[in-house]
Design a protein around this motif. Structure first.
Motif, PDB file in Angstrom:
ATOM      1  N   VAL A 248       0.882   3.089   3.600  1.00 46.60           N
ATOM      2  CA  VAL A 248       1.056   3.898   2.388  1.00 46.60           C
ATOM      3  C   VAL A 248       0.027   5.026   2.367  1.00 46.60           C
ATOM      4  N   ALA A 249      -1.199   4.717   2.751  1.00 43.53           N
ATOM      5  CA  ALA A 249      -2.261   5.721   2.765  1.00 43.53           C
ATOM      6  C   ALA A 249      -1.957   6.833   3.776  1.00 43.53           C
ATOM      7  N   LYS A 250      -1.376   6.483   4.926  1.00 40.86           N
ATOM      8  CA  LYS A 250      -1.028   7.493   5.926  1.00 40.86           C
ATOM      9  C   LYS A 250      -0.005   8.482   5.378  1.00 40.86           C
ATOM     10  N   VAL A 251       0.933   7.963   4.601  1.00 42.63           N
ATOM     11  CA  VAL A 251       2.016   8.796   4.082  1.00 42.63           C
ATOM     12  C   VAL A 251       1.587   9.553   2.828  1.00 42.63           C
ATOM     13  N   HIS A 252       0.917   8.863   1.921  1.00 40.38           N
ATOM     14  CA  HIS A 252       0.643   9.426   0.594  1.00 40.38           C
ATOM     15  C   HIS A 252      -0.813   9.832   0.363  1.00 40.38           C
ATOM     16  N   GLY A 253      -1.695   9.473   1.293  1.00 45.71           N
ATOM     17  CA  GLY A 253      -3.112   9.787   1.129  1.00 45.71           C
ATOM     18  C   GLY A 253      -3.880   8.605   0.560  1.00 45.71           C
ATOM     19  N   PHE A 254      -5.174   8.591   0.845  1.00 43.53           N
ATOM     20  CA  PHE A 254      -6.006   7.461   0.450  1.00 43.53           C
ATOM     21  C   PHE A 254      -6.254   7.388  -1.056  1.00 43.53           C
ATOM     22  N   THR A 255      -6.076   8.495  -1.761  1.00 40.60           N
ATOM     23  CA  THR A 255      -6.346   8.485  -3.201  1.00 40.60           C
ATOM     24  C   THR A 255      -5.080   8.509  -4.047  1.00 40.60           C
TER      25      THR A 255
ATOM     26  N   GLU B  64      -1.778   7.175  -6.085  1.00 38.37           N
ATOM     27  CA  GLU B  64      -1.566   6.020  -6.962  1.00 38.37           C
ATOM     28  C   GLU B  64      -0.961   4.844  -6.213  1.00 38.37           C
ATOM     29  N   LYS B  65      -0.050   5.126  -5.285  1.00 42.21           N
ATOM     30  CA  LYS B  65       0.590   4.059  -4.515  1.00 42.21           C
ATOM     31  C   LYS B  65      -0.434   3.323  -3.646  1.00 42.21           C
ATOM     32  N   THR B  66      -1.326   4.080  -3.009  1.00 41.47           N
ATOM     33  CA  THR B  66      -2.352   3.467  -2.175  1.00 41.47           C
ATOM     34  C   THR B  66      -3.321   2.658  -3.016  1.00 41.47           C
ATOM     35  N   ILE B  67      -3.712   3.199  -4.137  1.00 44.29           N
ATOM     36  CA  ILE B  67      -4.636   2.496  -5.031  1.00 44.29           C
ATOM     37  C   ILE B  67      -4.003   1.206  -5.542  1.00 44.29           C
ATOM     38  N   LYS B  68      -2.714   1.248  -5.860  1.00 45.46           N
ATOM     39  CA  LYS B  68      -2.016   0.032  -6.311  1.00 45.46           C
ATOM     40  C   LYS B  68      -2.027  -1.031  -5.209  1.00 45.46           C
ATOM     41  N   CYS B  69      -1.740  -0.635  -3.967  1.00 46.30           N
ATOM     42  CA  CYS B  69      -1.790  -1.583  -2.844  1.00 46.30           C
ATOM     43  C   CYS B  69      -3.198  -2.130  -2.671  1.00 46.30           C
ATOM     44  N   SER B  70      -4.189  -1.272  -2.805  1.00 43.95           N
ATOM     45  CA  SER B  70      -5.579  -1.693  -2.675  1.00 43.95           C
ATOM     46  C   SER B  70      -5.944  -2.721  -3.740  1.00 43.95           C
ATOM     47  N   GLN B  71      -5.486  -2.495  -4.947  1.00 41.03           N
ATOM     48  CA  GLN B  71      -5.758  -3.437  -6.031  1.00 41.03           C
ATOM     49  C   GLN B  71      -5.056  -4.772  -5.795  1.00 41.03           C
ATOM     50  N   GLU B  72      -3.836  -4.723  -5.273  1.00 37.59           N
ATOM     51  CA  GLU B  72      -3.115  -5.957  -4.941  1.00 37.59           C
ATOM     52  C   GLU B  72      -3.834  -6.711  -3.829  1.00 37.59           C
ATOM     53  N   LEU B  73      -4.351  -5.980  -2.851  1.00 35.92           N
ATOM     54  CA  LEU B  73      -5.125  -6.592  -1.777  1.00 35.92           C
ATOM     55  C   LEU B  73      -6.396  -7.224  -2.331  1.00 35.92           C
ATOM     56  N   ASP B  74      -7.059  -6.532  -3.240  1.00 35.59           N
ATOM     57  CA  ASP B  74      -8.259  -7.086  -3.881  1.00 35.59           C
ATOM     58  C   ASP B  74      -7.960  -8.418  -4.556  1.00 35.59           C
ATOM     59  N   ILE B  75      -6.833  -8.498  -5.246  1.00 33.88           N
ATOM     60  CA  ILE B  75      -6.448  -9.733  -5.931  1.00 33.88           C
ATOM     61  C   ILE B  75      -6.240 -10.858  -4.917  1.00 33.88           C
ATOM     62  N   LEU B  76      -5.528 -10.555  -3.829  1.00 31.99           N
ATOM     63  CA  LEU B  76      -5.311 -11.562  -2.791  1.00 31.99           C
ATOM     64  C   LEU B  76      -6.634 -12.036  -2.200  1.00 31.99           C
ATOM     65  N   LEU B  77      -7.520 -11.100  -1.906  1.00 29.36           N
ATOM     66  CA  LEU B  77      -8.822 -11.453  -1.332  1.00 29.36           C
ATOM     67  C   LEU B  77      -9.653 -12.284  -2.299  1.00 29.36           C
ATOM     68  N   ASN B  78      -9.637 -11.926  -3.572  1.00 29.47           N
ATOM     69  CA  ASN B  78     -10.381 -12.701  -4.569  1.00 29.47           C
ATOM     70  C   ASN B  78      -9.831 -14.113  -4.699  1.00 29.47           C
TER      71      ASN B  78
END
Length: 58
Positions: free
Chosen positions: A19-26, A28-42
Motif C-alpha cells: 500500500v505504501a509503494k502505491v499510495h505513499g508512506f503517509t 491514509e490507507k498506509t496509516i490504517k494498515c500500520s495501525q492494524e499491524l500495531d494492533i496485531l503486534l500488541n
C-alpha cells in the motif's frame, strides 16, 4: 480469546508495504494498515507475556 500468529503479522506487514509503494508512506490507507499491524503486534506481545507469566521463563 484473541489469537494472533506470526503469519497474520507478516501478511499485514507485506500488505502495508505494498500500500505504501502505491499510495505513499503517509497516505491514509498506509496509516490504517500500520495501525492494524500495531494492533496485531500488541495482541501478539500480550499473548507472549501471558504465556511467559503462566509457564515461567524456563
Amino acid at each position: 480469546m484473541i489469537t494472533v500468529n506470526r503469519e497474520e503479522i507478516e501478511s499485514k506487514r507485506l500488505e502495508m508495504m505494498e500500500v505504501a509503494k502505491v499510495h505513499g508512506f503517509t497516505s491514509e490507507k498506509t496509516i490504517k494498515c500500520s495501525q492494524e499491524l500495531d494492533i496485531l503486534l500488541n495482541h501478539y506481545n500480550n499473548l507472549i507475556l501471558i504465556e511467559t507469566r503462566k509457564y515461567g521463563n524456563s
